[in-house]
Enzyme design. Structure first.
Site, PDB file in Angstrom:
ATOM      1  N   HIS A 103       0.728  -1.322  -0.122  1.00 28.65           N
ATOM      2  CA  HIS A 103       0.049   0.110  -0.035  1.00 28.65           C
ATOM      3  C   HIS A 103       0.790   1.326   0.138  1.00 28.65           C
ATOM      4  O   HIS A 103       1.799   1.262   0.703  1.00 28.65           O
ATOM      5  CB  HIS A 103      -0.875  -0.086   1.162  1.00 28.65           C
TER       6      HIS A 103
ATOM      7  N   ASP B  77      -7.916  -5.425  -0.896  1.00 29.91           N
ATOM      8  CA  ASP B  77      -8.362  -6.343  -1.824  1.00 29.91           C
ATOM      9  C   ASP B  77      -7.989  -7.719  -1.698  1.00 29.91           C
ATOM     10  O   ASP B  77      -8.634  -8.728  -2.383  1.00 29.91           O
ATOM     11  CB  ASP B  77      -7.794  -5.944  -3.133  1.00 29.91           C
TER      12      ASP B  77
HETATM   13  C1  LIG Z   1      -0.496  -0.658  -3.887  1.00 30.76           C
HETATM   14  C2  LIG Z   1       0.933  -0.408  -4.680  1.00 30.76           C
HETATM   15  C3  LIG Z   1       0.411  -0.104  -6.073  1.00 30.76           C
HETATM   16  C4  LIG Z   1       1.452   0.831  -4.035  1.00 30.76           C
HETATM   17  O1  LIG Z   1       2.476   1.232  -4.848  1.00 30.76           O
HETATM   18  P1  LIG Z   1       3.871   2.092  -4.543  1.00 30.76           P
HETATM   19  O2  LIG Z   1       3.488   2.779  -3.207  1.00 30.76           O
HETATM   20  O3  LIG Z   1       3.741   3.019  -5.925  1.00 30.76           O
HETATM   21  O4  LIG Z   1       4.898   1.040  -4.364  1.00 30.76           O
HETATM   22  P2  LIG Z   1       5.764   0.321  -5.463  1.00 30.76           P
HETATM   23  O5  LIG Z   1       4.863  -0.284  -6.485  1.00 30.76           O
HETATM   24  O6  LIG Z   1       6.609   1.492  -5.892  1.00 30.76           O
HETATM   25  O7  LIG Z   1       6.369  -0.613  -4.738  1.00 30.76           O
HETATM   26  C5  LIG Z   1       7.745  -0.582  -3.672  1.00 30.76           C
HETATM   27  C6  LIG Z   1       8.545  -1.717  -3.513  1.00 30.76           C
HETATM   28  O8  LIG Z   1       7.788  -2.751  -2.966  1.00 30.76           O
HETATM   29  C7  LIG Z   1       7.338  -3.983  -3.950  1.00 30.76           C
HETATM   30  N1  LIG Z   1       6.039  -4.161  -3.977  1.00 30.76           N
HETATM   31  C8  LIG Z   1       4.967  -3.373  -3.855  1.00 30.76           C
HETATM   32  N2  LIG Z   1       3.772  -4.091  -3.777  1.00 30.76           N
HETATM   33  C9  LIG Z   1       4.071  -5.181  -4.058  1.00 30.76           C
HETATM   34  C10 LIG Z   1       3.515  -6.464  -4.333  1.00 30.76           C
HETATM   35  N3  LIG Z   1       2.186  -6.544  -4.064  1.00 30.76           N
HETATM   36  N4  LIG Z   1       4.108  -7.640  -4.273  1.00 30.76           N
HETATM   37  C11 LIG Z   1       5.543  -7.693  -4.627  1.00 30.76           C
HETATM   38  N5  LIG Z   1       6.330  -6.666  -4.258  1.00 30.76           N
HETATM   39  C12 LIG Z   1       5.506  -5.455  -4.339  1.00 30.76           C
HETATM   40  C13 LIG Z   1       7.923  -3.023  -5.125  1.00 30.76           C
HETATM   41  O9  LIG Z   1       8.381  -3.944  -6.303  1.00 30.76           O
HETATM   42  C14 LIG Z   1       8.974  -2.245  -4.994  1.00 30.76           C
HETATM   43  O10 LIG Z   1       9.994  -2.842  -4.825  1.00 30.76           O
HETATM   44  P3  LIG Z   1      11.401  -2.279  -5.144  1.00 30.76           P
HETATM   45  O11 LIG Z   1      11.756  -0.872  -4.424  1.00 30.76           O
HETATM   46  O12 LIG Z   1      12.494  -3.342  -4.763  1.00 30.76           O
HETATM   47  O13 LIG Z   1      11.235  -1.789  -6.893  1.00 30.76           O
HETATM   48  C15 LIG Z   1       1.721  -1.611  -4.702  1.00 30.76           C
HETATM   49  O14 LIG Z   1       1.796  -1.808  -3.543  1.00 30.76           O
HETATM   50  C16 LIG Z   1       1.016  -2.756  -5.528  1.00 30.76           C
HETATM   51  O15 LIG Z   1       1.251  -2.738  -6.732  1.00 30.76           O
HETATM   52  N6  LIG Z   1       0.374  -4.027  -4.909  1.00 30.76           N
HETATM   53  C17 LIG Z   1      -0.380  -4.761  -5.759  1.00 30.76           C
HETATM   54  C18 LIG Z   1      -1.684  -4.206  -6.203  1.00 30.76           C
HETATM   55  C19 LIG Z   1      -2.824  -4.018  -5.290  1.00 30.76           C
HETATM   56  O16 LIG Z   1      -2.964  -4.902  -4.498  1.00 30.76           O
HETATM   57  N7  LIG Z   1      -3.400  -2.916  -5.261  1.00 30.76           N
HETATM   58  C20 LIG Z   1      -4.344  -2.699  -4.340  1.00 30.76           C
HETATM   59  C21 LIG Z   1      -4.067  -1.460  -3.324  1.00 30.76           C
HETATM   60  S1  LIG Z   1      -5.323  -1.292  -2.099  1.00 30.76           S
END
Ligand SMILES: CC(C)(COP(=O)(O)OP(=O)(O)OC[C@H]1O[C@@H](n2cnc3c(N)ncnc32)[C@H](O)[C@@H]1OP(=O)(O)O)[C@@H](O)C(=O)NCCC(=O)NCCS
Length: 372
Positions: free
Chosen positions: A257, A308
Site C-alpha cells: 500500500h 483487496d
Molecule cells: C498498492 C501499490 C500500487 C502501492 O504502490 P507504490 O506505493 O507505488 O509502491 P511501489 O509499486 O513503488 O513498490 C515499492 C516496492 O515494493 C514492491 N512491491 C510493492 N507491492 C508489491 C507487491 N504487491 N508484491 C510484490 N512486491 C511489491 C515493489 O516491487 C517495489 O520494490 P522495489 O523497491 O524493490 O522496486 C503496490 O503495493 C501494488 O502494486 N500492490 C499490488 C496491487 C494491489 O494490491 N493494489 C491494491 C491497493 S489497495
C-alpha cells in the site's frame, strides 16, 4: 522543480471526510473498526455526506430516497443489450453506464449544491442496479427491479440473483461495503476531484473515477487476487508459486500500500469474514491458500495484505462472478467519491500540477518532405 513520483506524500487538499493517520483509518473521526462492527452501509453513506451519523428519521429518509431512485432508465438497459457481451468487462460497462445516466439526467449540468446532492442520491441509488442489470443481461437474463423494502446490501444481492439473500450473506456484504466506502485521497477519488475541480459535472467526475478504479494497481486488484488463487489451486502449490513470482520481480496482488506501513486496518475484518464464509460454503481452501500467501509474504517481503486480498475470497463465497468484484468496490466507493466531489465544489480551486520537462530542447520545424 522537485519531482515527486506518484505524488507520494504530497498533501493536495484538506478534507473532513476520512483520514489515515498512523495506519488508522477513520471516516469523519470514527475508527473503521468501530464502523465495521456496528454501522450499516446506509449510515456510513449519511456520515460521509453529512459528517454526522444519522438519527433514526434521517436514516429512514436517506433509505427512502435511495429506494425511490434505484431504477435505471430503459435506455441504459437497451444499451447493455447492444454490447458484444462476452467481450465487455463489467467495469467498462459501468463506466459507460454512468456517463449515459448523465445524458438522461436533466439536472446533470445544474451546479447548485441542492441539485448536486440530488444527483449524489441518484448515482448512489442506481449504481447497484446498473452492475446487477449488466451481470444478468450478459447471462441472457432480464434485470430484476430493485425492491423498496430491502437494505442497500440486500437489494444488491437480490437484484443479482433474483432471490432474497440470507442474513449471513447480507451481513457480510454490508460489512464489505462499509469497509470500502472511503479512503482519503486514493487514486480514483483524486481523479474525481481533479475532474470536478474544472467545474465539470458530477457524472463526469464519477465516470473518471470508475476509470481510475478499474486498474489492477487500484480496485482491479481484487479480481486479480481471485485469478491468482484460482491459478494456484491448492495450498501445497502456494510456496512455489509465490517464490517464483517474487524471484521474477512480479507483484503479488492484494499486497502493499502507498500509505499504510504496518498494515491495512480493513484487511483483518475481511480476513475474519473469509475464514468464516469459506468454511460455511465448504471451500476452506480459498482462505487457507490466502493465509499461506500472507505468511510467506510476511517472512520474505514483508508486505501486509490490503483491502483487496481477503475481499476476493469473501465475494467468491457470496457466489459473485469474479469480474464483478471491482464493480462492487465501485458500488461502495461511490459514496466516498460523491462526498469528495461535493466537498470539492464547496471550496473549489483548479487542480493543476506541473511536469518537469525532460524532452529535447530548441528544435526547429522541418518540412515533411525533408524528414527521414
Ligand atoms: C498498492 C501499490 C500500487 C502501492 O504502490 P507504490 O506505493 O507505488 O509502491 P511501489 O509499486 O513503488 O513498490 C515499492 C516496492 O515494493 C514492491 N512491491 C510493492 N507491492 C508489491 C507487491 N504487491 N508484491 C510484490 N512486491 C511489491 C515493489 O516491487 C517495489 O520494490 P522495489 O523497491 O524493490 O522496486 C503496490 O503495493 C501494488 O502494486 N500492490 C499490488 C496491487 C494491489 O494490491 N493494489 C491494491 C491497493 S489497495
Amino acid at each position: 522543480m522537485t519531482v515527486t513520483r506518484g505524488l507520494e506524500g504530497v498533501v493536495a487538499t484538506t478534507s473532513t471526510i476520512s483520514s489515515i493517520i498512523d495506519d488508522t483509518l477513520t471516516y469523519v473521526g470514527y475508527d473503521i473498526d468501530d464502523l465495521a462492527e456496528n454501522a450499516t452501509f446506509e449510515e456510513v453513506v449519511y456520515l460521509l455526506w453529512h459528517r454526522k451519523l444519522p438519527n433514526k428519521q434521517e436514516l429512514e429518509e436517506l433509505k427512502k430516497q435511495l429506494a425511490e431512485n434505484a431504477s435505471i432508465p430503459k435506455e441504459v438497459i437497451d444499451h447493455f443489450k447492444m454490447y458484444p457481451i462476452d467481450k465487455v468487462h463489467p467495469m467498462a460497462a459501468l463506466r459507460t453506464a454512468i456517463s449515459l445516466l448523465g445524458i438522461y439526467d436533466e439536472e446533470a449540468d445544474v451546479m447548485d449544491a441542492e441539485a448536486n446532492y440530488r444527483k449524489a442520491i441518484r448515482l448512489q441509488a442506481k449504481v447497484s442496479t446498473i452492475v446487477t442489470a449488466f451481470s444478468r443481461i450478459r447471462k441472457g437474463l432480464e434485470p430484476v427491479e430493485p425492491r423498496k423494502d430491502l437494505s442497500f446490501a440486500a437489494n444488491f444481492l437480490y437484484m443479482l440473483t433474483g432471490e432474497e439473500p440470507n442474513e449471513i450473506a447480507v451481513e457480510a456484504f454490508d460489512k464489505a461495503l462499509v469497509l470500502h466506502a472511503d479512503h482519503e485521497l486514493n487514486a480514483s477519488t483524486f481523479t474525481a476531484r481533479v475532474c470536478v475541480a474544472t467545474l465539470s459535472d458530477v457524472y463526469s467526475g464519477i465516470t473518471a473515477a470508475v476509470g481510475a478504479l478499474k486498474g489492477p494497481l487500484h480496485g482491479g486488484a481484487n479480481e486479480a487476487v481471485m485469478k491468482m488463487l484460482t491459478e494456484i489451486g491448492t495450498v501445497e502449490n502456494v510456496e512455489q508459486y509465490i517464490q517464483k513470482k517474487l524471484e521474477n520481480k512480479e507483484k503479488i496482488m492484494g499486497f502493499g500500500h502507498r500509505v499504510y506501513r504496518e498494515g491495512d486496518p480493513r484487511a483483518k475484518h475481511l480476513k475474519k469474514m473469509s475464514e468464516k464464509l469459506t468454511k460455511l460454503v465448504g471451500e476452506p481452501h480459498w482462505y487457507e491458500m490466502s493465509a499461506k500467501i500472507e505468511e510467506i509474504m510476511n517472512s520474505t517481503k514483508p508486505l501486509p495484505p490490503n483491502v483487496d486480498f481477503y475481499s476476493a475470497s469473501v465475494y467468491h463465497c457470496l457466489g459473485i462472478d469474479h469480474d464483478l468484484f471491482t464493480p462492487i468496490f465501485a458500488v461502495s466507493r461511490m459514496s466516498g467519491w460523491l462526498a469528495h466531489i461535493l466537498e470539492q465544489y464547496e471550496n473549489n480551486r483548479l487542480i493543476r500540477p506541473r511536469a518537469e520537462y525532460t524532452g529535447p530542447q530548441k528544435q526547429k520545424y522541418v518540412p515533411i518532405e525533408q524528414r527521414i
